[in-house]
Write a protein that holds these residues in place. Structure first.
Motif, PDB file in Angstrom:
ATOM      1  N   VAL A  18       0.839  -1.208   0.000  1.00  0.00           N
ATOM      2  CA  VAL A  18       0.000   0.000   0.000  1.00  0.00           C
ATOM      3  C   VAL A  18       0.870   1.253   0.000  1.00  0.00           C
ATOM      4  N   ALA A  19       1.927   1.244   0.800  1.00  0.00           N
ATOM      5  CA  ALA A  19       2.841   2.389   0.852  1.00  0.00           C
ATOM      6  C   ALA A  19       3.504   2.611  -0.510  1.00  0.00           C
ATOM      7  N   LYS A  20       3.873   1.523  -1.191  1.00  0.00           N
ATOM      8  CA  LYS A  20       4.479   1.637  -2.513  1.00  0.00           C
ATOM      9  C   LYS A  20       3.499   2.256  -3.505  1.00  0.00           C
ATOM     10  N   PHE A  21       2.253   1.823  -3.457  1.00  0.00           N
ATOM     11  CA  PHE A  21       1.243   2.370  -4.372  1.00  0.00           C
ATOM     12  C   PHE A  21       1.047   3.856  -4.126  1.00  0.00           C
ATOM     13  N   ARG A  22       0.934   4.260  -2.862  1.00  0.00           N
ATOM     14  CA  ARG A  22       0.699   5.672  -2.550  1.00  0.00           C
ATOM     15  C   ARG A  22       1.893   6.533  -2.960  1.00  0.00           C
ATOM     16  N   TYR A  23       3.096   6.010  -2.730  1.00  0.00           N
ATOM     17  CA  TYR A  23       4.295   6.752  -3.126  1.00  0.00           C
ATOM     18  C   TYR A  23       4.330   6.933  -4.651  1.00  0.00           C
ATOM     19  N   GLY A  24       4.090   5.852  -5.384  1.00  0.00           N
ATOM     20  CA  GLY A  24       4.122   5.915  -6.840  1.00  0.00           C
ATOM     21  C   GLY A  24       3.060   6.832  -7.403  1.00  0.00           C
ATOM     22  N   LEU A  25       1.870   6.800  -6.825  1.00  0.00           N
ATOM     23  CA  LEU A  25       0.782   7.664  -7.293  1.00  0.00           C
ATOM     24  C   LEU A  25       1.138   9.134  -7.090  1.00  0.00           C
ATOM     25  N   HIS A  26       1.698   9.451  -5.933  1.00  0.00           N
ATOM     26  CA  HIS A  26       2.078  10.840  -5.650  1.00  0.00           C
ATOM     27  C   HIS A  26       3.139  11.327  -6.637  1.00  0.00           C
ATOM     28  N   SER A  35       6.519  18.652   4.294  1.00  0.00           N
ATOM     29  CA  SER A  35       6.587  17.312   4.889  1.00  0.00           C
ATOM     30  C   SER A  35       5.197  16.791   5.220  1.00  0.00           C
ATOM     31  N   GLY A  36       4.315  17.672   5.702  1.00  0.00           N
ATOM     32  CA  GLY A  36       2.941  17.260   5.983  1.00  0.00           C
ATOM     33  C   GLY A  36       2.190  16.908   4.712  1.00  0.00           C
ATOM     34  N   TRP A  37       2.437  17.682   3.658  1.00  0.00           N
ATOM     35  CA  TRP A  37       1.799  17.425   2.359  1.00  0.00           C
ATOM     36  C   TRP A  37       2.212  16.050   1.826  1.00  0.00           C
ATOM     37  N   ILE A  38       3.494  15.744   1.884  1.00  0.00           N
ATOM     38  CA  ILE A  38       3.971  14.445   1.406  1.00  0.00           C
ATOM     39  C   ILE A  38       3.422  13.323   2.275  1.00  0.00           C
ATOM     40  N   ARG A  39       3.421  13.515   3.584  1.00  0.00           N
ATOM     41  CA  ARG A  39       2.942  12.472   4.503  1.00  0.00           C
ATOM     42  C   ARG A  39       1.465  12.161   4.248  1.00  0.00           C
ATOM     43  N   ARG A  40       0.684  13.205   3.964  1.00  0.00           N
ATOM     44  CA  ARG A  40      -0.747  12.982   3.691  1.00  0.00           C
ATOM     45  C   ARG A  40      -0.945  12.161   2.412  1.00  0.00           C
ATOM     46  N   TRP A  41      -0.080  12.357   1.444  1.00  0.00           N
ATOM     47  CA  TRP A  41      -0.210  11.642   0.189  1.00  0.00           C
ATOM     48  C   TRP A  41       0.345  10.219   0.287  1.00  0.00           C
ATOM     49  N   VAL A  42       1.550  10.055   0.803  1.00  0.00           N
ATOM     50  CA  VAL A  42       2.214   8.752   0.734  1.00  0.00           C
ATOM     51  C   VAL A  42       2.003   7.904   1.976  1.00  0.00           C
ATOM     52  N   GLY A  43       1.554   8.530   3.077  1.00  0.00           N
ATOM     53  CA  GLY A  43       1.369   7.798   4.318  1.00  0.00           C
ATOM     54  C   GLY A  43       2.613   7.817   5.195  1.00  0.00           C
ATOM     55  N   ALA A  44       2.415   7.461   6.459  1.00  0.00           N
ATOM     56  CA  ALA A  44       3.502   7.536   7.439  1.00  0.00           C
ATOM     57  C   ALA A  44       4.637   6.568   7.104  1.00  0.00           C
ATOM     58  N   GLU A  45       4.303   5.374   6.617  1.00  0.00           N
ATOM     59  CA  GLU A  45       5.335   4.368   6.363  1.00  0.00           C
ATOM     60  C   GLU A  45       6.284   4.824   5.253  1.00  0.00           C
ATOM     61  N   ALA A  46       5.741   5.218   4.121  1.00  0.00           N
ATOM     62  CA  ALA A  46       6.582   5.640   3.000  1.00  0.00           C
ATOM     63  C   ALA A  46       7.346   6.917   3.335  1.00  0.00           C
ATOM     64  N   TYR A  47       6.725   7.794   4.123  1.00  0.00           N
ATOM     65  CA  TYR A  47       7.426   9.020   4.503  1.00  0.00           C
ATOM     66  C   TYR A  47       8.652   8.690   5.355  1.00  0.00           C
ATOM     67  N   GLU A  48       8.490   7.812   6.334  1.00  0.00           N
ATOM     68  CA  GLU A  48       9.605   7.469   7.219  1.00  0.00           C
ATOM     69  C   GLU A  48      10.734   6.780   6.460  1.00  0.00           C
ATOM     70  N   VAL A  49      10.383   5.887   5.553  1.00  0.00           N
ATOM     71  CA  VAL A  49      11.405   5.105   4.846  1.00  0.00           C
ATOM     72  C   VAL A  49      12.077   5.914   3.745  1.00  0.00           C
ATOM     73  N   LEU A  50      11.293   6.666   2.972  1.00  0.00           N
ATOM     74  CA  LEU A  50      11.808   7.255   1.739  1.00  0.00           C
ATOM     75  C   LEU A  50      12.026   8.760   1.774  1.00  0.00           C
ATOM     76  N   TRP A  51      11.441   9.448   2.755  1.00  0.00           N
ATOM     77  CA  TRP A  51      11.511  10.906   2.715  1.00  0.00           C
ATOM     78  C   TRP A  51      12.168  11.545   3.928  1.00  0.00           C
ATOM     79  N   ARG A  52      11.920  11.019   5.129  1.00  0.00           N
ATOM     80  CA  ARG A  52      12.331  11.751   6.330  1.00  0.00           C
ATOM     81  C   ARG A  52      13.825  12.081   6.342  1.00  0.00           C
ATOM     82  N   LYS A  53      14.662  11.090   6.064  1.00  0.00           N
ATOM     83  CA  LYS A  53      16.110  11.339   6.125  1.00  0.00           C
ATOM     84  C   LYS A  53      16.552  12.348   5.069  1.00  0.00           C
ATOM     85  N   LEU A  54      15.891  12.330   3.909  1.00  0.00           N
ATOM     86  CA  LEU A  54      16.240  13.306   2.876  1.00  0.00           C
ATOM     87  C   LEU A  54      15.976  14.725   3.361  1.00  0.00           C
TER      88      LEU A  54
END
Length: 428
Positions: A111-119, A138-157
């Motif tokens: 599900v996280a992969k789908f939301r990330y790809g759609l965004h 960061s809030g905008w991305i989190r709302r779109w991709v979800g907490a899981e994808a944000y933590e794995v793919l975005w937060r450190k960036l």
């Protein structure tokens, strides 16, 4: 009527301003503090290899850049390469940057992969960015991709580029970065980026020569101490201990320098400049005997690495040695920025050898670090309204830097397009 116009700064924007002014019959005089043209695109001698201090690449959508190459007769120097991306996560280097890589990515649910790809897909299709100007990224991305994808793919960036500013960035600015890379793809599975034969120097030298050929001047190692303003009008500049008269002045140096260069500006305008923030960079460049990976760009999410990624430039522009850029971004006031180059160089040795355990200490031929205090503006929510106008309330004075083509990220093509338009505005 021909006018004598000072252009402060010989980065791509300053050179583009002078290039257009000279071609339109005016007499631009470029004043640059450095001993070479180019600003962040300038090259240095890296053990016999002329290469940029900071990495640059070109996308197929860089129309202003490609137009100038054509005008200068340099279009034949452009090369395009199919490139790859990777992601260092979970102590492994994984493929990245296309739908199959996303589906195979280890460490993320379906599900996280789908939301990330759609965004990411929708970002490449969006054209109207103005609704995102006031939105926090960061809030905008989190709302779109979800907490899981944000933590794995975005937060450190976010964290390892923006530090204390990570939670207060404009979504429009981040969107433009996603869209630019997304639009560099020429199919769903393939990405194509470009480089110039000879590097950025090919363009910079071409612009420099064209300015001189059309009657302009370029003075290097000539820092400007002050923009002279009297009776609400520009009179010239002070440089090298003398006052130089000009009809108009166009500054393209980083905006944080303006309060020092033009202290006679009205206080409300000076306050706008003082309120702007910038990210600094310590960029380490390594010359290696063997590659780190087959990727041009590798994002990193590793608790032991304080970097957002690495750029293996020789996987874009073929060279005899393997060239890797490792940027450490941080606010200039952060204590880390005061650390010596050796600290960052030691980290790069360790990080690259972690990503590719086959690398040994003697695979490092050479390694250097460069610093740029005002590498990138911090574009906070509502940045458009916070940005000082390029035409200031002083007759004959224009001030702009890469902030002024917000929400686009700093880029050579964007600087050229904006600089040429600014030159036309100055003489209208």
């Amino acid at each position: 009527m021909s006018e004598r116009i000072a252009v402060l700064g010989a980065g791509p924007m300053g050179l583009a301003v002078a290039y257009q002014l000279a071609r339109d019959g005016h007499h631009p005089v470029v004043l640059e503090a450095d001993d070479r043209v180019g600003g962040m695109t300038a090259s240095f001698d890296f053990g016999g290899l002329q290469i940029e201090r900071y990495y640059h690449f070109h996308c197929t959508s860089d129309s202003d850049f490609l137009t100038v190459l054509d005008e200068l007769g340099l279009a034949s120097k452009m090369r395009w390469t199919e490139t790859r991306m990777g992601y260092w996560f979970g102590k492994r280097l994984q493929a990245w940057g296309n739908p199959v890589a996303l589906l195979r990515f280890k460490g993320l649910g379906l599900v996280a992969k789908f939301r990330y790809g759609l965004h990411a897909f929708l970002c490449t299709r969006r054209n109207d960015w103005t609704p995102l100007d006031d939105v926090e990224a960061s809030g905008w991305i989190r709302r779109w991709v979800g907490a899981e994808a944000y933590e794995v793919l975005w937060r450190k960036l976010f964290d390892y580029k923006f530090y204390d500013y990570a939670g207060n960035l404009s979504a429009a600015w981040i969107w433009s970065r996603i869209r630019r890379i997304g639009r560099s793809r020429y199919s769903l599975m393939r990405e194509k980026l470009g480089y110039l034969e000879g590097g950025s120097s090919t363009l910079l030298d071409g612009l420099h020569a064209d300015i001189l050929r059309h009657g302009g001047q370029v003075h290097l190692s000539t820092p400007v101490q002050r923009i002279v303003i009297e009776d609400g009008k520009v009179q010239g500049v002070q440089a090298g201990g003398e006052r130089l008269p000009f009809d108009k002045v166009v500054s393209t140096v980083p905006l944080p320098f303006i309060p020092r260069l033009a202290p006679d500006l009205p206080e409300p305008i000076l306050a706008k400049f003082r309120a702007l923030n910038n990210i600094a960079v310590v960029c380490v460049i390594a010359k290696l005997r063997r590659p780190v990976s087959a990727n041009f760009w590798v994002n990193t999410n590793d608790p032991g690495m304080d970097i957002p990624g690495i750029v293996e430039y020789s996987n874009l522009r073929p060279m005899e040695a393997h060239i890797v850029y490792v940027p450490f971004y941080m606010p200039g006031e952060h204590p880390k920025y005061a650390e010596p180059d050796a600290v960052f160089i030691d980290k790069v040795h360790r990080y690259l050898m972690q990503i590719n355990p086959a690398l040994a200490a003697d695979d490092f031929i050479d390694i250097r670090a460069s610093r740029y205090r005002h590498a990138q503006p911090i574009c906070e929510p509502g940045f458009l309204a916070r940005l000082p106008p390029r035409k200031l309330p002083v007759e004959g004075l224009w001030v702009a830097d890469t902030s002024h083509y917000y929400p686009e990220d700093r880029g050579i093509s964007e600087s050229i397009g904006f600089g040429r338009a600014l030159a036309r505005e100055v003489v209208e």
